[in-house]
Design a protein around this motif. Structure first.
Motif, PDB file in Angstrom:
ATOM      1  N   LEU A   8       1.069  -0.953   0.091  1.00  0.00           N
ATOM      2  CA  LEU A   8       0.143  -0.121   0.281  1.00  0.00           C
ATOM      3  C   LEU A   8       0.566   1.041  -0.175  1.00  0.00           C
ATOM      4  O   LEU A   8       0.684   1.986  -1.191  1.00  0.00           O
ATOM      5  CB  LEU A   8      -0.745   0.145   1.132  1.00  0.00           C
ATOM      6  CG  LEU A   8      -1.916  -0.799   1.314  1.00  0.00           C
ATOM      7  CD1 LEU A   8      -2.829  -0.864   2.611  1.00  0.00           C
ATOM      8  CD2 LEU A   8      -2.959  -0.968  -0.028  1.00  0.00           C
ATOM      9  N   VAL A   9       1.240   1.052   0.686  1.00  0.00           N
ATOM     10  CA  VAL A   9       2.722   2.457   1.359  1.00  0.00           C
ATOM     11  C   VAL A   9       3.662   2.641  -0.564  1.00  0.00           C
ATOM     12  O   VAL A   9       3.346   3.583  -1.092  1.00  0.00           O
ATOM     13  CB  VAL A   9       3.732   2.488   1.969  1.00  0.00           C
ATOM     14  CG1 VAL A   9       4.802   3.176   1.747  1.00  0.00           C
ATOM     15  CG2 VAL A   9       3.161   2.532   3.401  1.00  0.00           C
ATOM     16  N   PHE A  10       4.397   1.062  -0.891  1.00  0.00           N
ATOM     17  CA  PHE A  10       4.990   1.586  -2.162  1.00  0.00           C
ATOM     18  C   PHE A  10       4.295   2.314  -3.131  1.00  0.00           C
ATOM     19  O   PHE A  10       4.658   2.562  -3.779  1.00  0.00           O
ATOM     20  CB  PHE A  10       5.305   0.096  -3.010  1.00  0.00           C
ATOM     21  CG  PHE A  10       6.490   0.118  -3.531  1.00  0.00           C
ATOM     22  CD1 PHE A  10       7.440   0.433  -4.194  1.00  0.00           C
ATOM     23  CD2 PHE A  10       5.945  -1.145  -5.103  1.00  0.00           C
ATOM     24  CE1 PHE A  10       8.670   0.048  -4.949  1.00  0.00           C
ATOM     25  CE2 PHE A  10       6.368  -0.438  -6.202  1.00  0.00           C
ATOM     26  CZ  PHE A  10       7.701  -0.248  -5.831  1.00  0.00           C
ATOM     27  N   ALA A  15      -6.613   3.880  -1.713  1.00  0.00           N
ATOM     28  CA  ALA A  15      -7.636   2.692  -0.963  1.00  0.00           C
ATOM     29  C   ALA A  15      -7.694   0.884  -0.848  1.00  0.00           C
ATOM     30  O   ALA A  15      -6.258   0.734  -1.954  1.00  0.00           O
ATOM     31  CB  ALA A  15      -9.240   3.370  -0.997  1.00  0.00           C
ATOM     32  N   ILE A  16      -8.148   0.571  -0.493  1.00  0.00           N
ATOM     33  CA  ILE A  16      -8.171  -0.694  -0.105  1.00  0.00           C
ATOM     34  C   ILE A  16      -9.138  -1.992  -0.290  1.00  0.00           C
ATOM     35  O   ILE A  16     -10.216  -1.410  -0.185  1.00  0.00           O
ATOM     36  CB  ILE A  16      -6.866  -1.648   1.038  1.00  0.00           C
ATOM     37  CG1 ILE A  16      -6.545  -2.711   0.694  1.00  0.00           C
ATOM     38  CG2 ILE A  16      -7.889  -1.784   2.314  1.00  0.00           C
ATOM     39  CD1 ILE A  16      -5.825  -3.361   1.448  1.00  0.00           C
ATOM     40  N   MET A  34      -9.541  -6.558   9.735  1.00  0.00           N
ATOM     41  CA  MET A  34      -7.445  -7.354   9.708  1.00  0.00           C
ATOM     42  C   MET A  34      -7.245  -6.450   9.234  1.00  0.00           C
ATOM     43  O   MET A  34      -6.603  -5.543   9.515  1.00  0.00           O
ATOM     44  CB  MET A  34      -7.178  -8.319   9.986  1.00  0.00           C
ATOM     45  CG  MET A  34      -5.282  -8.642  10.197  1.00  0.00           C
ATOM     46  SD  MET A  34      -5.630 -10.232  10.097  1.00  0.00           S
ATOM     47  CE  MET A  34      -5.933 -11.553   8.472  1.00  0.00           C
ATOM     48  N   ILE A  35      -7.235  -6.345   7.470  1.00  0.00           N
ATOM     49  CA  ILE A  35      -7.043  -5.560   6.673  1.00  0.00           C
ATOM     50  C   ILE A  35      -7.335  -3.876   7.060  1.00  0.00           C
ATOM     51  O   ILE A  35      -6.640  -3.273   6.586  1.00  0.00           O
ATOM     52  CB  ILE A  35      -8.080  -6.238   5.767  1.00  0.00           C
ATOM     53  CG1 ILE A  35      -7.111  -7.442   5.285  1.00  0.00           C
ATOM     54  CG2 ILE A  35      -7.548  -4.607   4.929  1.00  0.00           C
ATOM     55  CD1 ILE A  35      -7.755  -7.980   3.608  1.00  0.00           C
ATOM     56  N   GLY A  40      -5.149   1.110   7.276  1.00  0.00           N
ATOM     57  CA  GLY A  40      -4.475   2.623   7.776  1.00  0.00           C
ATOM     58  C   GLY A  40      -5.508   3.808   6.327  1.00  0.00           C
ATOM     59  O   GLY A  40      -5.404   5.013   6.846  1.00  0.00           O
ATOM     60  N   LEU A  41      -5.762   2.255   5.827  1.00  0.00           N
ATOM     61  CA  LEU A  41      -6.935   3.395   4.691  1.00  0.00           C
ATOM     62  C   LEU A  41      -8.099   3.093   4.393  1.00  0.00           C
ATOM     63  O   LEU A  41      -8.698   2.371   4.761  1.00  0.00           O
ATOM     64  CB  LEU A  41      -5.781   2.828   3.257  1.00  0.00           C
ATOM     65  CG  LEU A  41      -4.413   3.642   3.073  1.00  0.00           C
ATOM     66  CD1 LEU A  41      -4.087   2.985   1.703  1.00  0.00           C
ATOM     67  CD2 LEU A  41      -4.658   4.542   2.662  1.00  0.00           C
TER      68      LEU A  41
END
Length: 94
Positions: A8-10, A15-16, A34-35, A40-41
């Motif tokens: 996610l950072v890379f 959003a996910i 958990m996701i 944090g998105l």
């Protein structure tokens, strides 16, 4: 989950989307939770959302993507079934 957060950072994700194993299959609520906590998105669920589980899922995530649950016979490539949409929305209003 650590790899997920690294990706996610890379990729600078906005959003996910959590999904089940394939179209129409729900992800486990503990997996979704958990996701959401790790990412944090803004988090969406993109498969397996039905009138029976939508309220539980929406209690965890920021939104859902719905397709096959709203289609004739529950088949994703069919046309939208207005009766299924009404039933789904009525369930959310409860």
């Amino acid at each position: 989950i650590e790899e997920l957060v690294k990706d996610l950072v890379f990729f600078d994700a906005d959003a996910i989307i959590a999904t089940g194993q394939r179209t129409g299959h729900a992800a486990d609520l503990s997996y979704i939770r958990m996701i959401k906590e790790a990412a944090g998105l803004p988090t969406l669920v993109g498969s397996g959302v039905t009138p029976d589980n939508a309220n539980d899922i929406l209690g965890i995530v920021d939104g859902v993507i719905i397709a096959s649950a709203l289609k004739h016979d529950g088949v994703w490539w069919n046309q939208v079934d207005p009766a299924r949409v009404k039933t789904f929305m009525a369930g959310l209003r409860r």
